[in-house]
Design a protein around this motif. Sequence first.
Motif, PDB file in Angstrom:
ATOM      1  N   LYS A  56       0.820  -1.202   0.000  1.00  0.00           N
ATOM      2  CA  LYS A  56       0.000   0.000   0.000  1.00  0.00           C
ATOM      3  C   LYS A  56       0.861   1.263   0.000  1.00  0.00           C
ATOM      4  O   LYS A  56       0.569   2.228  -0.710  1.00  0.00           O
ATOM      5  N   ARG A  57       1.947   1.243   0.785  1.00  0.00           N
ATOM      6  CA  ARG A  57       2.845   2.401   0.832  1.00  0.00           C
ATOM      7  C   ARG A  57       3.455   2.686  -0.530  1.00  0.00           C
ATOM      8  O   ARG A  57       3.679   3.841  -0.909  1.00  0.00           O
ATOM      9  N   LEU A  58       3.686   1.623  -1.309  1.00  0.00           N
ATOM     10  CA  LEU A  58       4.271   1.773  -2.646  1.00  0.00           C
ATOM     11  C   LEU A  58       3.217   2.053  -3.720  1.00  0.00           C
ATOM     12  O   LEU A  58       3.556   2.220  -4.890  1.00  0.00           O
ATOM     13  N   GLY A  59       1.948   2.077  -3.319  1.00  0.00           N
ATOM     14  CA  GLY A  59       0.890   2.415  -4.264  1.00  0.00           C
ATOM     15  C   GLY A  59       0.280   1.220  -4.986  1.00  0.00           C
ATOM     16  O   GLY A  59      -0.385   1.389  -6.014  1.00  0.00           O
ATOM     17  N   VAL A  60       0.486   0.019  -4.444  1.00  0.00           N
ATOM     18  CA  VAL A  60      -0.100  -1.195  -5.031  1.00  0.00           C
ATOM     19  C   VAL A  60      -1.308  -1.601  -4.173  1.00  0.00           C
ATOM     20  O   VAL A  60      -1.153  -1.990  -3.020  1.00  0.00           O
ATOM     21  N   ILE A  61      -2.492  -1.502  -4.752  1.00  0.00           N
ATOM     22  CA  ILE A  61      -3.736  -1.763  -4.021  1.00  0.00           C
ATOM     23  C   ILE A  61      -4.480  -2.910  -4.698  1.00  0.00           C
ATOM     24  O   ILE A  61      -4.604  -2.945  -5.923  1.00  0.00           O
ATOM     25  N   THR A  62      -4.994  -3.836  -3.903  1.00  0.00           N
ATOM     26  CA  THR A  62      -5.753  -4.967  -4.440  1.00  0.00           C
ATOM     27  C   THR A  62      -7.225  -4.836  -4.067  1.00  0.00           C
ATOM     28  O   THR A  62      -7.562  -4.582  -2.909  1.00  0.00           O
ATOM     29  N   ILE A  63      -8.092  -5.000  -5.063  1.00  0.00           N
ATOM     30  CA  ILE A  63      -9.532  -5.092  -4.817  1.00  0.00           C
ATOM     31  C   ILE A  63      -9.913  -6.542  -5.034  1.00  0.00           C
ATOM     32  O   ILE A  63      -9.904  -7.051  -6.151  1.00  0.00           O
ATOM     33  N   HIS A  64     -10.222  -7.220  -3.938  1.00  0.00           N
ATOM     34  CA  HIS A  64     -10.470  -8.654  -4.000  1.00  0.00           C
ATOM     35  C   HIS A  64     -11.877  -8.957  -4.488  1.00  0.00           C
ATOM     36  O   HIS A  64     -12.770  -8.111  -4.439  1.00  0.00           O
ATOM     37  N   GLN A  65     -12.063 -10.188  -4.952  1.00  0.00           N
ATOM     38  CA  GLN A  65     -13.370 -10.644  -5.406  1.00  0.00           C
ATOM     39  C   GLN A  65     -14.396 -10.523  -4.291  1.00  0.00           C
ATOM     40  O   GLN A  65     -15.521 -10.097  -4.517  1.00  0.00           O
ATOM     41  N   GLU A  66     -14.001 -10.880  -3.077  1.00  0.00           N
ATOM     42  CA  GLU A  66     -14.867 -10.699  -1.916  1.00  0.00           C
ATOM     43  C   GLU A  66     -14.500  -9.364  -1.275  1.00  0.00           C
ATOM     44  O   GLU A  66     -13.428  -9.216  -0.690  1.00  0.00           O
ATOM     45  N   LEU A  67     -15.380  -8.392  -1.407  1.00  0.00           N
ATOM     46  CA  LEU A  67     -15.065  -7.022  -1.017  1.00  0.00           C
ATOM     47  C   LEU A  67     -14.799  -6.916   0.480  1.00  0.00           C
ATOM     48  O   LEU A  67     -15.338  -7.674   1.287  1.00  0.00           O
ATOM     49  N   SER A  68     -13.967  -5.931   0.840  1.00  0.00           N
ATOM     50  CA  SER A  68     -13.535  -5.792   2.241  1.00  0.00           C
ATOM     51  C   SER A  68     -14.254  -4.641   2.943  1.00  0.00           C
ATOM     52  O   SER A  68     -13.661  -3.944   3.758  1.00  0.00           O
ATOM     53  N   LEU A  69     -15.520  -4.441   2.620  1.00  0.00           N
ATOM     54  CA  LEU A  69     -16.281  -3.346   3.204  1.00  0.00           C
ATOM     55  C   LEU A  69     -16.994  -3.794   4.475  1.00  0.00           C
ATOM     56  O   LEU A  69     -17.348  -4.956   4.629  1.00  0.00           O
ATOM     57  N   VAL A  70     -17.219  -2.825   5.376  1.00  0.00           N
ATOM     58  CA  VAL A  70     -17.989  -3.069   6.598  1.00  0.00           C
ATOM     59  C   VAL A  70     -19.395  -2.550   6.350  1.00  0.00           C
ATOM     60  O   VAL A  70     -19.620  -1.344   6.217  1.00  0.00           O
ATOM     61  N   SER A 100     -25.944  -1.071  -4.061  1.00  0.00           N
ATOM     62  CA  SER A 100     -25.892  -2.205  -4.980  1.00  0.00           C
ATOM     63  C   SER A 100     -24.465  -2.737  -5.024  1.00  0.00           C
ATOM     64  O   SER A 100     -23.518  -2.067  -4.585  1.00  0.00           O
ATOM     65  N   MET A 101     -24.293  -3.952  -5.580  1.00  0.00           N
ATOM     66  CA  MET A 101     -22.946  -4.511  -5.693  1.00  0.00           C
ATOM     67  C   MET A 101     -22.062  -3.625  -6.561  1.00  0.00           C
ATOM     68  O   MET A 101     -20.869  -3.466  -6.284  1.00  0.00           O
ATOM     69  N   GLY A 102     -22.631  -3.034  -7.591  1.00  0.00           N
ATOM     70  CA  GLY A 102     -21.847  -2.148  -8.448  1.00  0.00           C
ATOM     71  C   GLY A 102     -21.323  -0.936  -7.700  1.00  0.00           C
ATOM     72  O   GLY A 102     -20.163  -0.544  -7.851  1.00  0.00           O
ATOM     73  N   HIS A 103     -22.174  -0.338  -6.861  1.00  0.00           N
ATOM     74  CA  HIS A 103     -21.748   0.824  -6.092  1.00  0.00           C
ATOM     75  C   HIS A 103     -20.763   0.439  -4.984  1.00  0.00           C
ATOM     76  O   HIS A 103     -19.868   1.224  -4.642  1.00  0.00           O
ATOM     77  N   LYS A 104     -20.910  -0.770  -4.441  1.00  0.00           N
ATOM     78  CA  LYS A 104     -19.917  -1.233  -3.462  1.00  0.00           C
ATOM     79  C   LYS A 104     -18.536  -1.350  -4.124  1.00  0.00           C
ATOM     80  O   LYS A 104     -17.510  -1.005  -3.522  1.00  0.00           O
TER      81      LYS A 104
END
Length: 500
Positions: free
Chosen positions: A77-91, A143-147
Motif C-alpha cells: 500500500k505504501r508503494l501504491g499497489v492496491i488490491t480489490i479482492h473478489q470478496e469485497l472488504s467493506l464493513v 448495490s454490488m456495483g456501487h460497493k
Amino acid sequence: MSEILSMQNINKSFPGVKALQNVDFSVKKGEIHCLIGANGAGKSTLMKILAGVYPKDDGEIYLQGEKVQITNPADAKRLGVITIHQELSLVEHLTVAENIYLGSYANPRFGFVSWKRLRQQAQALIDRLGIAIDVDTPVAELSMGHKQIVELAKALEGNAKIIIMDEPSTTLSEREIRTLFTIIEELIKQGITIIYISHKLEELFAIGDRVTVLRDGKWVATREMSELDQASLTELIIGYKVEKQQRTSEQLHFPELLRAEALCTRHISDVSFSLGKGEILGLYGLVGAGRTELLKALYGVDSLTAGEIRLDGKQIKIDSPSKAIRLGMGLVPENRKTEGAILGLSVEENAVLPAYDRFASGGVIKPGRIRSEIAEKIRELNVKTPDAQTLMGNLSGGNQQKVIISKWLIRQSKIILFDEPTQGVDIGAKQEIYKIIQKLVAEGASVIVASSEIGELQEICNRILVMFRGKIVGEFRDPQRQKEDILNHAVTGGTSLWNT
C-alpha cells in the motif's frame, strides 16, 4: 508507455507444489493489463506476492525502475499497489465515507476526527469516479456495483499507482459491468495502472490493452489483445485447441418429463413451462429476473403460493429439498462454497452426502462400495485431487464444482438443476463441465441451466426460456440464431409472450 512494474524470475513453492517457476511479468504505466490462466496456473499467487500477502522464494520486483522489497500488505500500500479482492472488504453497517477512510481516518486535529472534513474528502474521491453516491449512505444499502466503486475510492485514498482487480465483475449486472469499465477508463486517464484478472474472455477483449497468460506456474505469453481472438487466447490458456461441437438447428422432440403450471412464490409469478426427457433447458435473464428463484421453487427451497408441478404426468408436492431429492432432483447452486459444498469435509464426504442410503445394507453403510464409486466418479469427471480424503476447501473452484455434480451422479438423479454452473471457473474447466452436462443427458437425465452468460446457454441448450421481473417472457427453440431476440426480451421483457 514506460514500464511501471517488472517482476523477474519469481519462484514460489508450497509443500509439494511449485506454484511459480521463474515467472516474468511486466506492466506498462497507464495500461489495462489482463492476467489470465486456468485455476492453479499461479496468477493469484503472483498477485499475492505483489500485494505482500506471500513472500517470494526467489526473484526481484521493480516499481518505476527501482528495486523494492514487499514483505507485507502495508509495504504494498505504501508503494501504491492496491488490491480489490473478489470478496469485497467493506464493513456493511458503516457509511461510505467511514469505509473509505477505515484504518486511516483523515489526520485528526487536537486528537479529534473532523467528520465534516472526512465526508468532504470522501465525496471528492467518489466524484473523481463520476458516479453519484451519497457518502453518508450505509454500505449495506448500496448495490454490488456501487460497493465496487467504494472499493475503488478506497484505492484512490491510498494514493494507488497500480490497482489489482481480482474477478471484479462476478456479482455485477451487465449494466454495472459497463459502469465499471467506464470508471476504469477514467482511472487510466488519471494515470493509474490496472491489472485485471478475469475468467470472462469477452471482458478482456472489451477493456484490455495487453494480456499475460500463465499455465502450470509458468509464463506462457504476453500479447497485445489486438493480436488475439477468443480461440487463440483459449489455446494459450489451456494448451490445446477447443473443438466446439456443431449444433444442429433441427427441432428435436423430447417426451415430457416435468411440467410446471402457473407457479408463484414471493419472487416469481405465473411461471409455466415443460422439461423433456434428455433435454437441456436454459434459463436466461438479467440479475434479479427470477432465474435462481425459479430453481429454488422447483427444489422446494421457496414455498409455492400457487401453481402445480407434474412429474411423469403425476402431480407432486415439493415442499423441501429433501423431498426434491427423493423425487430424483439435484441442485448445483450458484454459491458452491456456502450452499453446494461443506469445505471442511473431504471430497468423499461431500460426494456421497445425499446418497448414503444407496450404500447401506440392513442399515449398515458399506465403506468399500462408497470408496469404489467415488474413485470411479473422480476418474470419470477428471477431478484434480490428491485423493478422495482431501478437504473440499483445498480444491480449485472448477474441481469443487465437479465434485458437487458428482453428488447427483452418485444419487442417480434424473433432473439436475444448474445455477451459474461455470461462474468463477477457468475456460478449461468450463469446457469439461459442458461435456459433463451433455453426457448426463446422453445417459437419460434432464437438465435445467440458469446462467447470465448467453453464449454458454447457446452452446449447450436445446431451448432457452427468458425471464424478466419474475416471469417467463420468451421461449427460443433455435437459440444459436436468436441471440438479439433473446437479449431484447431479457432487457425489455419483449413485445410478446412467446417468440419461437
